[in-house]
Scaffold this motif. Structure first.
Motif, PDB file in Angstrom:
ATOM      1  N   GLY A 162     -12.624 -10.479  -8.968  1.00  0.00           N
ATOM      2  CA  GLY A 162     -11.237  -9.609  -8.492  1.00  0.00           C
ATOM      3  C   GLY A 162     -10.874  -8.719  -8.896  1.00  0.00           C
ATOM      4  O   GLY A 162     -10.574  -7.228  -8.815  1.00  0.00           O
ATOM      5  N   MET A 163     -11.618  -8.352 -10.091  1.00  0.00           N
ATOM      6  CA  MET A 163     -11.154  -7.729 -10.948  1.00  0.00           C
ATOM      7  C   MET A 163     -12.015  -6.453 -11.195  1.00  0.00           C
ATOM      8  O   MET A 163     -12.033  -5.547 -11.210  1.00  0.00           O
ATOM      9  CB  MET A 163     -11.100  -8.401 -12.665  1.00  0.00           C
ATOM     10  N   GLU A 164     -13.510  -6.816 -11.049  1.00  0.00           N
ATOM     11  CA  GLU A 164     -14.343  -5.404 -10.993  1.00  0.00           C
ATOM     12  C   GLU A 164     -14.269  -4.236  -9.685  1.00  0.00           C
ATOM     13  O   GLU A 164     -14.357  -3.555 -10.230  1.00  0.00           O
ATOM     14  CB  GLU A 164     -15.774  -6.406 -10.803  1.00  0.00           C
ATOM     15  N   ALA A 165     -14.246  -5.823  -8.724  1.00  0.00           N
ATOM     16  CA  ALA A 165     -13.383  -4.728  -7.601  1.00  0.00           C
ATOM     17  C   ALA A 165     -12.631  -4.301  -7.372  1.00  0.00           C
ATOM     18  O   ALA A 165     -11.858  -2.950  -7.159  1.00  0.00           O
ATOM     19  CB  ALA A 165     -13.046  -5.813  -6.141  1.00  0.00           C
ATOM     20  N   ALA A 166     -10.803  -4.796  -8.207  1.00  0.00           N
ATOM     21  CA  ALA A 166     -10.193  -3.674  -7.907  1.00  0.00           C
ATOM     22  C   ALA A 166     -10.087  -2.001  -9.175  1.00  0.00           C
ATOM     23  O   ALA A 166      -9.451  -1.450  -9.174  1.00  0.00           O
ATOM     24  CB  ALA A 166      -8.933  -4.363  -9.167  1.00  0.00           C
ATOM     25  N   ARG A 167     -11.444  -2.281 -10.144  1.00  0.00           N
ATOM     26  CA  ARG A 167     -11.714  -1.324 -10.460  1.00  0.00           C
ATOM     27  C   ARG A 167     -12.501  -0.002  -9.555  1.00  0.00           C
ATOM     28  O   ARG A 167     -12.539   1.104  -9.503  1.00  0.00           O
ATOM     29  CB  ARG A 167     -12.646  -1.614 -11.671  1.00  0.00           C
ATOM     30  N   LEU A 168     -13.433  -0.532  -8.312  1.00  0.00           N
ATOM     31  CA  LEU A 168     -14.370   0.037  -8.154  1.00  0.00           C
ATOM     32  C   LEU A 168     -12.899   0.228  -6.724  1.00  0.00           C
ATOM     33  O   LEU A 168     -13.473   1.815  -5.705  1.00  0.00           O
ATOM     34  CB  LEU A 168     -15.481  -1.301  -7.441  1.00  0.00           C
ATOM     35  N   ILE A 169     -12.175  -0.327  -6.284  1.00  0.00           N
ATOM     36  CA  ILE A 169     -11.219   0.065  -5.322  1.00  0.00           C
ATOM     37  C   ILE A 169     -10.225   1.675  -6.010  1.00  0.00           C
ATOM     38  O   ILE A 169     -10.503   2.178  -4.953  1.00  0.00           O
ATOM     39  CB  ILE A 169     -10.220  -0.740  -4.964  1.00  0.00           C
ATOM     40  N   GLY A 170     -10.050   1.193  -7.407  1.00  0.00           N
ATOM     41  CA  GLY A 170      -9.527   2.011  -7.921  1.00  0.00           C
ATOM     42  C   GLY A 170      -8.125   3.107  -7.077  1.00  0.00           C
ATOM     43  O   GLY A 170      -6.551   1.000  -6.927  1.00  0.00           O
ATOM     44  N   THR A 171      -7.405   3.899  -6.767  1.00  0.00           N
ATOM     45  CA  THR A 171      -6.544   4.250  -6.223  1.00  0.00           C
ATOM     46  C   THR A 171      -6.601   4.369  -4.787  1.00  0.00           C
ATOM     47  O   THR A 171      -5.291   4.947  -4.056  1.00  0.00           O
ATOM     48  CB  THR A 171      -6.232   5.436  -6.630  1.00  0.00           C
ATOM     49  N   GLN A 172      -7.435   3.752  -3.640  1.00  0.00           N
ATOM     50  CA  GLN A 172      -7.443   3.438  -2.559  1.00  0.00           C
ATOM     51  C   GLN A 172      -7.311   2.673  -2.037  1.00  0.00           C
ATOM     52  O   GLN A 172      -6.393   3.070  -0.991  1.00  0.00           O
ATOM     53  CB  GLN A 172      -9.418   3.663  -2.443  1.00  0.00           C
ATOM     54  N   SER A 173      -6.405   1.819  -2.675  1.00  0.00           N
ATOM     55  CA  SER A 173      -5.442   1.047  -1.955  1.00  0.00           C
ATOM     56  C   SER A 173      -4.742   0.037  -3.318  1.00  0.00           C
ATOM     57  O   SER A 173      -5.080   0.160  -4.588  1.00  0.00           O
ATOM     58  CB  SER A 173      -6.281  -0.603  -1.355  1.00  0.00           C
ATOM     59  N   ASN A 174      -3.228  -0.325  -2.641  1.00  0.00           N
ATOM     60  CA  ASN A 174      -2.687  -1.121  -3.558  1.00  0.00           C
ATOM     61  C   ASN A 174      -2.949  -2.185  -4.282  1.00  0.00           C
ATOM     62  O   ASN A 174      -3.304  -3.410  -2.963  1.00  0.00           O
ATOM     63  CB  ASN A 174      -1.230  -1.170  -3.617  1.00  0.00           C
ATOM     64  N   ILE A 175      -3.725  -2.873  -5.431  1.00  0.00           N
ATOM     65  CA  ILE A 175      -4.160  -4.741  -5.752  1.00  0.00           C
ATOM     66  C   ILE A 175      -2.744  -6.063  -5.295  1.00  0.00           C
ATOM     67  O   ILE A 175      -1.953  -5.419  -6.454  1.00  0.00           O
ATOM     68  CB  ILE A 175      -4.673  -4.240  -7.148  1.00  0.00           C
ATOM     69  N   VAL A 176      -3.025  -6.524  -5.041  1.00  0.00           N
ATOM     70  CA  VAL A 176      -2.512  -7.886  -5.045  1.00  0.00           C
ATOM     71  C   VAL A 176      -3.038  -8.947  -6.047  1.00  0.00           C
ATOM     72  O   VAL A 176      -4.576  -9.208  -4.817  1.00  0.00           O
ATOM     73  CB  VAL A 176      -1.611  -8.207  -3.895  1.00  0.00           C
ATOM     74  N   PHE A 177      -3.054  -9.671  -6.876  1.00  0.00           N
ATOM     75  CA  PHE A 177      -3.931 -10.097  -7.364  1.00  0.00           C
ATOM     76  C   PHE A 177      -4.027 -11.511  -6.625  1.00  0.00           C
ATOM     77  O   PHE A 177      -2.973 -12.233  -7.171  1.00  0.00           O
ATOM     78  CB  PHE A 177      -4.813 -10.463  -9.014  1.00  0.00           C
ATOM     79  N   VAL A 178      -4.458 -12.164  -6.585  1.00  0.00           N
ATOM     80  CA  VAL A 178      -3.958 -13.506  -5.722  1.00  0.00           C
ATOM     81  C   VAL A 178      -5.557 -14.871  -7.265  1.00  0.00           C
ATOM     82  O   VAL A 178      -6.551 -14.617  -7.478  1.00  0.00           O
ATOM     83  CB  VAL A 178      -4.697 -14.330  -5.031  1.00  0.00           C
ATOM     84  N   THR A 179      -4.565 -15.508  -8.218  1.00  0.00           N
ATOM     85  CA  THR A 179      -4.900 -16.289  -8.861  1.00  0.00           C
ATOM     86  C   THR A 179      -4.572 -17.966  -8.793  1.00  0.00           C
ATOM     87  O   THR A 179      -3.063 -18.217  -8.742  1.00  0.00           O
ATOM     88  CB  THR A 179      -4.493 -16.235 -10.518  1.00  0.00           C
ATOM     89  N   ALA A 180      -5.219 -19.003  -8.998  1.00  0.00           N
ATOM     90  CA  ALA A 180      -5.267 -20.323  -8.805  1.00  0.00           C
ATOM     91  C   ALA A 180      -4.312 -20.299 -10.543  1.00  0.00           C
ATOM     92  O   ALA A 180      -3.625 -21.348 -10.570  1.00  0.00           O
ATOM     93  CB  ALA A 180      -5.859 -21.035  -9.268  1.00  0.00           C
ATOM     94  N   TYR A 181      -3.710 -19.650 -11.506  1.00  0.00           N
ATOM     95  CA  TYR A 181      -2.987 -19.884 -12.171  1.00  0.00           C
ATOM     96  C   TYR A 181      -4.283 -19.218 -13.908  1.00  0.00           C
ATOM     97  O   TYR A 181      -4.714 -20.072 -14.057  1.00  0.00           O
ATOM     98  CB  TYR A 181      -2.418 -20.653 -12.935  1.00  0.00           C
TER      99      TYR A 181
END
Length: 253
Positions: free
Chosen positions: A63-82
């Protein structure tokens, strides 16, 4: 209508998040799902969703790497088990997050944040998100702390070296701490408050100021006639009381 995609390698988690989002935000349209980061990046480029729900830990591109690649194209919401670093960072409001498994009450808070975020100018939000992603990546890449692997304990006149994974629970009184395994009971002088700092918190949960329990030894949780929550231990008759301040640990069970 706002749009979103969900990226998680577990189908059950994708279905559960979709269901919970539909309950708390029926206007949100889920327009796609991805099983990994690469699929998420491709879907964002194709569908241009307003929001992208990304599981942090996925095989391949996470998810972290994907977020960087997505950049400003979409608002990111991370999903985490904690993840303690992730939650600490997300609570500051620069990036939104959802805890696994998604609970309706907590998800409602996230949804309100997201609605406000969608009203803000994109450029202002993107700057803070980029800075937070860099800071979060550094923390998550930091060396993990080392935890106790063995406990040195007394059984009568003998001294035993006990692997921590064999210990069912620790329970302290005023002078000693009982170390309970499936086969025997031993004593040490170290208090629970010190053990809690030296043991892996993913393996041992503190459920009371005087009790630590191995999560793999938990059979279930029950209530007695006084309304107290008690942890049941697999293969044992012991029932360990849970303090009110630690009840949140069992909401995900």
């Amino acid at each position: 209508m706002p749009t979103a995609i969900i990226a998680d390698d577990e189908r059950l988690m994708r279905d559960q998040l979709r269901l919970r989002l539909n309950q708390v935000w029926p206007e949100l349209e889920i327009i796609g799902e991805a099983k990994n980061g690469d699929e998420a990046v491709a879907l964002v480029a194709e569908l241009k969703p307003d929001l992208t729900f990304l599981d942090i830990r996925m095989p391949g591109t996470n998810g972290m790497e994907a977020a960087r690649l997505i950049g400003t194209q979409s608002n990111i919401v991370f999903v985490t088990a904690y993840d303690q670093y992730a939650v600490e960072a997300f609570e500051r409001g620069a990036v939104d997050y959802v805890l696994k498994p998604p609970e309706q009450e907590r998800l409602q808070v996230t949804v309100e944040r997201l609605k406000l975020r969608l009203e803000k100018p994109k450029e202002a939000a993107n700057d803070s998100v980029t800075a937070m992603l860099s800071q979060l990546a550094e923390k998550m890449a930091a060396p993990k702390p080392t935890y106790l692997q063995w406990i040195q304990a007394s059984i009568g006149q003998d001294l035993r070296m006990i692997p921590v994974e064999e210990i069912l629970f620790f329970r302290s009184d005023e002078k000693y701490t009982c170390v309970q395994t499936d086969r025997f009971e031993a004593l040490i002088r170290k208090p629970v408050r010190d053990l809690a700092e030296e043991l892996d918190p993913a393996l041992f949960w503190q459920i009371h100021r005087a009790t630590l329990v191995n999560v793999n030894a938990i059979e279930g949780v029950t209530r007695d006639i006084r309304g107290r929550h008690l942890v049941l231990i697999k293969g044992k008759s012991d029932k360990l009381e849970v303090s009110r301040s630690f009840l949140h640990l069992f909401k995900q069970m």
